[in-house]
Design a protein around this motif. Structure first.
Motif, mmCIF file in Angstrom:
data_model
loop_
_atom_site.group_PDB
_atom_site.id
_atom_site.type_symbol
_atom_site.label_atom_id
_atom_site.label_comp_id
_atom_site.label_asym_id
_atom_site.label_seq_id
_atom_site.Cartn_x
_atom_site.Cartn_y
_atom_site.Cartn_z
ATOM 1 N N ILE A 301 -4.327 5.228 4.048
ATOM 2 C CA ILE A 301 -2.880 5.177 3.886
ATOM 3 C C ILE A 301 -2.227 4.862 5.218
ATOM 4 N N ARG A 302 -1.005 4.368 5.132
ATOM 5 C CA ARG A 302 -0.243 3.990 6.323
ATOM 6 C C ARG A 302 1.235 4.222 6.036
ATOM 7 N N PRO A 303 2.087 4.258 7.088
ATOM 8 C CA PRO A 303 3.520 4.436 6.837
ATOM 9 C C PRO A 303 4.109 3.189 6.181
ATOM 10 N N ARG A 304 5.073 3.398 5.305
ATOM 11 C CA ARG A 304 5.823 2.270 4.764
ATOM 12 C C ARG A 304 6.794 1.776 5.832
ATOM 13 N N ALA A 305 7.649 0.821 5.478
ATOM 14 C CA ALA A 305 8.657 0.331 6.422
ATOM 15 C C ALA A 305 9.522 1.498 6.896
ATOM 16 N N PRO A 306 9.935 1.499 8.169
ATOM 17 C CA PRO A 306 10.682 2.639 8.712
ATOM 18 C C PRO A 306 12.155 2.645 8.328
ATOM 19 N N PHE A 307 12.501 1.991 7.233
ATOM 20 C CA PHE A 307 13.872 1.999 6.734
ATOM 21 C C PHE A 307 13.813 1.780 5.228
ATOM 22 N N ARG A 308 14.885 2.177 4.554
ATOM 23 C CA ARG A 308 14.969 1.987 3.111
ATOM 24 C C ARG A 308 16.356 1.462 2.763
ATOM 25 N N PHE A 309 16.409 0.671 1.698
ATOM 26 C CA PHE A 309 17.683 0.189 1.179
ATOM 27 C C PHE A 309 17.929 0.864 -0.166
ATOM 28 N N HIS A 310 19.151 1.272 -0.393
ATOM 29 C CA HIS A 310 19.445 1.993 -1.630
ATOM 30 C C HIS A 310 19.644 1.062 -2.818
ATOM 31 N N ARG A 311 19.998 -0.199 -2.549
ATOM 32 C CA ARG A 311 20.233 -1.116 -3.658
ATOM 33 C C ARG A 311 19.304 -2.325 -3.628
#
Length: 338
Positions: A301-311
């Motif tokens: 496993i690895r980290p996902r992108a260090p940001f998220r978009f709500h839409r």
């Protein structure tokens, strides 16, 4: 994704350029890279990108090109060129190839890392390269936003030295020039800090304010320390490091990490168990936000992108691939909406 259709060619080698390209790929860009993947780290960094041993066929129609060699200019006519070099372009050191350890020394970072009576410590984990890559991605995204609107090519000049100076060593290098500031730096260690526990782990404890120190004294069962005014300041505790460390570690060494954190959180003293690769995926906060995902095509496993978009949905991940037919001359994608 925001940068769907944006064509990026990465001609860099090393972590800084690869991390810059990774962040652009996380935003949806179509990234072709020129350095082969040969380990797990770069398998992670090159997720959802494609490898081309000879990327010249892609340069002609690239929108963004990342270069790492001082003075190297890509062929073709990219709207955005991002150069990521040790010291940036211009100045007497232009063209020098310097490793991160030397750049940390030049940036002033070593002046604040480590104990005062021991040699300075280099920050590990290639942190300076990741910071530089993040600045590069920010510069690339900003330049593309402008260039795709105006049609005028942009060049982003990213200096590892400057990125590290502004992040790893901002206190001594910037505040020293404030009115009344020190013109020299000194190294000291926060006490308490990362303390060993009775069950073989470590707990990070922070007492920035006087009240936090007083609450720690109560939690340790040492209310007598509260009347010692010198110990209410971080610098005062540092000057009596051996004495104070002995007291704190005498307490933490007889309790488990969970017991210590529970007691300190109840006393409103900032504290946490030091995370590691085994424990981080089980952290309730990180697990709730699905921070760790399986690397495509691998068992780890690895980290996902260090940001998220709500839409906007996250980009579907794919293992590093092999580039096929070079891009054709197509209309450039419209700039992202503001």
């Amino acid at each position: 994704m925001i940068y769907d259709g944006v064509r990026v060619v990465d001609l860099t080698s090393g972590i800084a350029g690869a991390y810059c390209a990774k962040l652009l790929a996380d935003l949806g860009a179509d990234v072709v890279f020129a350095e082969p993947v040969d380990d797990a780290l770069f398998t992670y960094l090159r997720t959802s990108q494609r490898y081309a041993a000879s990327p010249s066929g892609y340069l002609e129609h690239a929108d963004v090109v990342l270069v790492g060699e001082p003075g190297r200019a890509p062929t073709g006519s990219p709207l955005v060129t991002v150069s990521i070099t040790p010291v940036g372009h211009g100045g007497p050191d232009d063209g020098l190839e310097l490793p991160e350890e030397v750049l940390q020394a030049r940036s002033g970072s070593l002046s604040i890392h480590g104990h005062a009576h021991l040699p300075p410590l280099t920050v590990g984990g290639h942190l300076g390269e990741y910071v530089t890559g993040a600045f590069g991605a920010l510069g690339a995204a900003t330049a593309w936003f402008r260039a795709s609107r105006t049609g005028t090519p942009e060049h982003v000049d990213v200096s590892m030295l400057e990125a590290m100076q502004m992040t790893l060593a901002v206190t001594p290098t910037i505040m020293a020039r404030f009115p009344g500031g020190r013109l020299m730096s000194f190294r000291w260690v926060m006490i308490p800090g990362n303390e060993p526990t009775g069950d073989g782990r470590y707990v990070g404890i922070t007492t920035v304010t006087t009240q936090q120190w007083l609450s720690l004294c109560d939690a340790m069962g040492r209310p007598d320390l509260k009347s010692d005014d010198e110990l209410t300041t971080m610098l005062g505790r540092f000057t009596r490091a051996d004495e104070v460390n002995g007291i704190i570690r005498g307490w933490t060494g007889t309790h488990s990490a969970d017991e210590i954190v529970d007691a300190l959180v109840a006393a409103r003293v900032p504290a946490a168990i030091l995370g590691n690769g085994r424990e981080l995926p089980r952290n309730p906060q990180l697990a709730a936000r699905d921070v760790y995902v399986r690397q495509p095509g691998e068992s780890w496993i690895r980290p996902r992108a260090p940001f998220r978009f709500h839409r906007i949905a996250d980009r579907e991940l794919a293992p590093p691939g092999v580039a096929g037919v070079p891009w054709e001359a197509t209309a450039r994608p419209a700039r992202p909406d503001a």
